[in-house]
Design a protein around this motif. Structure first.
Motif, mmCIF file in Angstrom:
data_model
loop_
_atom_site.group_PDB
_atom_site.id
_atom_site.type_symbol
_atom_site.label_atom_id
_atom_site.label_comp_id
_atom_site.label_asym_id
_atom_site.label_seq_id
_atom_site.Cartn_x
_atom_site.Cartn_y
_atom_site.Cartn_z
ATOM 1 N N ASP A 206 44.862 -4.663 -7.211
ATOM 2 C CA ASP A 206 44.845 -6.053 -6.724
ATOM 3 C C ASP A 206 45.314 -6.158 -5.266
ATOM 4 O O ASP A 206 44.794 -5.449 -4.421
ATOM 5 N N GLY B 95 42.451 -10.817 -7.900
ATOM 6 C CA GLY B 95 43.804 -10.699 -8.445
ATOM 7 C C GLY B 95 44.750 -11.693 -7.807
ATOM 8 O O GLY B 95 45.898 -11.385 -7.529
ATOM 9 N N SER C 76 47.047 -7.637 -15.370
ATOM 10 C CA SER C 76 48.500 -7.816 -15.357
ATOM 11 C C SER C 76 49.087 -7.595 -16.747
ATOM 12 O O SER C 76 50.156 -7.010 -16.891
ATOM 13 N N ALA D 287 51.827 -7.780 -10.255
ATOM 14 C CA ALA D 287 51.995 -6.661 -11.170
ATOM 15 C C ALA D 287 51.770 -5.308 -10.500
ATOM 16 O O ALA D 287 52.229 -4.288 -11.002
HETATM 17 MG MG MG Z 1 47.815 -8.778 -10.127
#
Ligand code: MG
Ligand code: PMV
Length: 332
Positions: A299, A105, A215, A295
């Motif tokens: 992650d 991520g 995301s 986001a």
């Molecule tokens: Mg992310």
């Protein structure tokens, strides 16, 4: 045309995530030097290969390869020739930003787009500026209907800590049909990318939750909660963070990041998962600050620590919470 080898890295948001989806808002984004590599060599026919997949493709539409194929199409537009008329090449991409099938991520889709364009531009002897590379990469994602701010691309292209102020992607998307490629590339899109020289003394740490999240899905779920109040308060703290980074003011950096983190937490409960909450709480009582990055919902998170003891305790707490230290660097 000789053999070309090119690399790109990842990125992580320090501040301004979600807010930067609104044109004119600013985010601060840090490059992460975990790299992907592309090799391009002349070939009898066009072939695209990525270690993300166990098969190679040509330009026949393939969902897995859509980003790479669209990036190739962008370079062909730049060369003003159909892909089929270009001297054929073999492109091979390696260094997927993941472990045991779980992505880190840190911006693999942005990275692969920048990487493909950068590699093919080099292969065809085109010298393009960073600004052009950013526009070409954004153009590629816009063609695919991407809903992101393009801040990831800006950071991956510049490979430096940046303050990115977003442009109106909706307006640009509607121009895709009306304007020629050349006109679009010549236009001022209204974004701003400023590279930041920080004087902050700190350990910069990346904690990975190993919980992958899209995301695009998070944006869909959270977007409607973004209010003018959230935007104003975030922007105020992002600008003050920018000043504090320049001045090397640890307490102001900590203060701004704490507020930005609280603003994110109040935006949607989906952002701070249990693991990201632990990641953040690990900085409690220490000369350090930690928050979710990007986001959220999984992650990575980031931390800045201002004392070796704080770094040691924070890392220990992360380990106990099952958070992997993906990357660490010293800011002097
Ligand atoms: Mg992310
Ligand atoms: O989770 P990441 O690192 O892809 O960051 C997403 C940041 C958002 O502001 C939520 C979306 C965007 O494209 O700016």
């Amino acid at each position: 045309m000789s053999r070309i080898r090119v690399q790109t890295g990842g990125k992580l948001y320090l501040a301004g995530e979600y807010a930067v989806l609104t044109p004119g808002q600013t985010a601060i984004i840090q490059p992460i030097p975990i790299k992907m590599t592309a090799q391009v060599s002349p070939s009898s026919r066009l072939q695209l290969q990525s270690d993300m997949f166990d098969y190679a493709v040509d330009m026949t539409p393939d969902q897995g390869y859509a980003l790479i194929q669209e990036s190739v199409a962008t370079v062909a537009e730049l060369l003003e020739q159909p892909v089929a008329d270009l001297p054929p090449f073999q492109l091979s991409i390696s260094g997927k930003l993941e472990k045991d099938g779980n992505k880190f991520g840190i911006g693999s889709s942005g990275s692969v787009t920048v990487l493909t364009i950068k590699a093919l531009a080099a292969f065809y002897n085109l010298s393009i500026s960073k600004d052009q590379l950013f526009k070409l990469s954004s153009y590629t994602l816009l063609k695919l209907g991407d809903k992101g701010s393009m801040g990831d691309l800006a950071c991956i292209v510049y490979e430096e800590l940046i303050a990115y102020t977003s442009f109106d992607r909706l307006a640009l998307s509607s121009m895709l049909l009306e304007k020629s490629f050349k006109e679009l590339m010549a236009m001022d899109w209204g974004y701003e990318i400023v590279t930041l020289k920080t004087n902050l003394k700190a350990d910069f740490l990346v904690g990975w939750t190993a919980q992958p999240v899209l995301s695009s899905q998070m944006i869909r779920d959270v977007k409607s909660a973004i209010s003018v109040n959230f935007l104003d308060q975030t922007q105020q703290q992002v600008l003050s963070l920018q000043t504090a980074l320049k001045a090397g003011d640890q307490q102001m950096v900590k203060y701004s990041l704490e507020i930005i983190s609280d603003l994110l937490a109040s935006l949607s409960p989906a952002i701070y998962t249990d693991k990201l909450l632990l990641l953040k709480k690990a900085s409690q009582g220490l000369d350090a600050v930690a928050k979710s990055s990007g986001a959220g919902g999984g992650d990575c998170g980031i931390a800045l620590s201002f004392h070796p003891n704080a770094t040691r305790i924070l890392k220990k707490r992360w380990q106990e919470a099952g958070i992997t230290i993906l990357y660490q660097e010293r800011w002097e």
